[in-house]
Design a protein around this motif. Sequence first.
Motif, PDB file in Angstrom:
ATOM      1  N   VAL A  68      29.484  31.419   0.314  1.00 18.09           N
ATOM      2  CA  VAL A  68      30.503  30.906  -0.304  1.00 18.09           C
ATOM      3  C   VAL A  68      30.264  31.321  -1.717  1.00 18.09           C
ATOM      4  O   VAL A  68      28.947  31.302  -2.142  1.00 18.09           O
ATOM      5  N   THR A  69      31.450  31.339  -2.565  1.00 21.01           N
ATOM      6  CA  THR A  69      31.081  31.386  -4.172  1.00 21.01           C
ATOM      7  C   THR A  69      31.066  29.962  -4.681  1.00 21.01           C
ATOM      8  O   THR A  69      30.512  29.518  -5.566  1.00 21.01           O
ATOM      9  N   THR A  70      31.826  28.930  -4.027  1.00 22.35           N
ATOM     10  CA  THR A  70      32.138  27.632  -4.631  1.00 22.35           C
ATOM     11  C   THR A  70      32.547  26.916  -3.422  1.00 22.35           C
ATOM     12  O   THR A  70      33.233  27.426  -2.471  1.00 22.35           O
ATOM     13  N   LEU A  71      32.422  25.495  -3.555  1.00 20.85           N
ATOM     14  CA  LEU A  71      32.862  24.558  -2.737  1.00 20.85           C
ATOM     15  C   LEU A  71      33.944  23.803  -3.336  1.00 20.85           C
ATOM     16  O   LEU A  71      34.338  22.685  -2.742  1.00 20.85           O
ATOM     17  N   VAL A  97      24.683  29.267   2.092  1.00 14.65           N
ATOM     18  CA  VAL A  97      24.262  29.830   0.800  1.00 14.65           C
ATOM     19  C   VAL A  97      25.384  30.051  -0.263  1.00 14.65           C
ATOM     20  O   VAL A  97      26.553  30.281   0.222  1.00 14.65           O
ATOM     21  N   THR A  98      25.094  29.851  -1.444  1.00 17.85           N
ATOM     22  CA  THR A  98      26.055  30.169  -2.554  1.00 17.85           C
ATOM     23  C   THR A  98      25.845  31.492  -3.063  1.00 17.85           C
ATOM     24  O   THR A  98      24.520  32.160  -3.270  1.00 17.85           O
ATOM     25  N   ALA A 106      22.584  36.590  -1.498  1.00 16.64           N
ATOM     26  CA  ALA A 106      22.789  35.758  -0.524  1.00 16.64           C
ATOM     27  C   ALA A 106      22.649  36.403   0.854  1.00 16.64           C
ATOM     28  O   ALA A 106      21.798  35.616   1.816  1.00 16.64           O
ATOM     29  N   PHE A 107      22.633  37.685   0.983  1.00 13.27           N
ATOM     30  CA  PHE A 107      22.358  38.230   2.324  1.00 13.27           C
ATOM     31  C   PHE A 107      20.981  38.333   2.673  1.00 13.27           C
ATOM     32  O   PHE A 107      20.159  38.065   3.641  1.00 13.27           O
ATOM     33  N   GLU A 108      20.089  38.494   1.485  1.00 17.97           N
ATOM     34  CA  GLU A 108      18.689  38.715   1.561  1.00 17.97           C
ATOM     35  C   GLU A 108      18.331  37.130   1.749  1.00 17.97           C
ATOM     36  O   GLU A 108      17.081  37.058   2.500  1.00 17.97           O
ATOM     37  N   ARG A 109      18.462  36.300   1.133  1.00 17.49           N
ATOM     38  CA  ARG A 109      18.323  34.861   1.524  1.00 17.49           C
ATOM     39  C   ARG A 109      18.439  34.396   2.844  1.00 17.49           C
ATOM     40  O   ARG A 109      17.456  33.733   3.734  1.00 17.49           O
TER      41      ARG A 109
END
Length: 320
Positions: A68-71, A97-98, A106-109
């Motif tokens: 997500v970019t934000t919650l 993950v944000t 984010a994909f790498e994490r």
Amino acid sequence: MGRVSMAMVAARAGVSGQTVSRVVNDSPRVDPATRARVEKAMAELGYRPHRAARALRTGRSQTIGLVVTTLATVGNSRMLQATAEAAAERGYALTLVTASSGVADAFERLAEQEVDGAIVLNEASAQVSGADRPPGLRLVVVDAASGSDYAVVHSDHAGGAAAATAHLLSRGHGLVHHLAGPADSFAAAERERGWRETLAAHGVDAPDPVRGDWSAEAGYRAGREFAAASAVFCANDQMALGLMRALAESGRRIPDEVAVVGFDDVPDAANYRPPLTTIRQDFAALAQRAVGTLVAEIEGADAASDAAVVPTNLVVRASA
């Protein structure tokens, strides 16, 4: 009591340990009656499969990522809850993950955490097509145009917007204005498209939309732009709430002088003043489709080739 073992489940169900193992690993080599007996014993004893051991046996971590970019938005927070519940029903954990540093990061994490796949939500979805991602990372994207190498799931934003616009036209409003979402949002663009196409089908030229950022404050600021409007379709309920406050402060009565329709049907929409007519998104169904599609791909089933579209529906209340 300590951790419940497979042997304890086997003793309670009156089966072998191998049969319990087959049930835990979803093997088809268990007849339905025996499976039901083993699952009943698991529930009675509170048995939980050991995730690390299962990962060694299956080569899967039984974990999916959520990007997500934000919650801060209602849609994202509701999708987080619905996705976590849908994943748990299928025996998967969820890692959030944000994308504060971009979707590729984010994909790498997520890859470092060895997730089996990932779901990308809403605003982050716009970044997926141009982002590098680790080889083998299975992906489902919520609210995006169809991708060539990932599955897409989205609500019927355009259909919902068309229903909202048609409803306002049917109430005698010759023109429906639009308080739109951000220009880079797939959902906002689809809702704007449904509004434009419905006006065009009724021989009405669409006025320029006023654009907001999904917040109630943006709706409030837009109030002056609709000083002469008789009907406004808002791209989400939060902006509708702010707009309704601005209209009330300017002395305009809802719905007598101006009708307002929102989108999402947030839990508080029925308690707006007046209660808000809106388009309901089924977040639970959206999450079920996204998780179901991803898990099917993880577990070897064919992934959907076309976008899965979840229906929306009009909820008529007192604002329009």
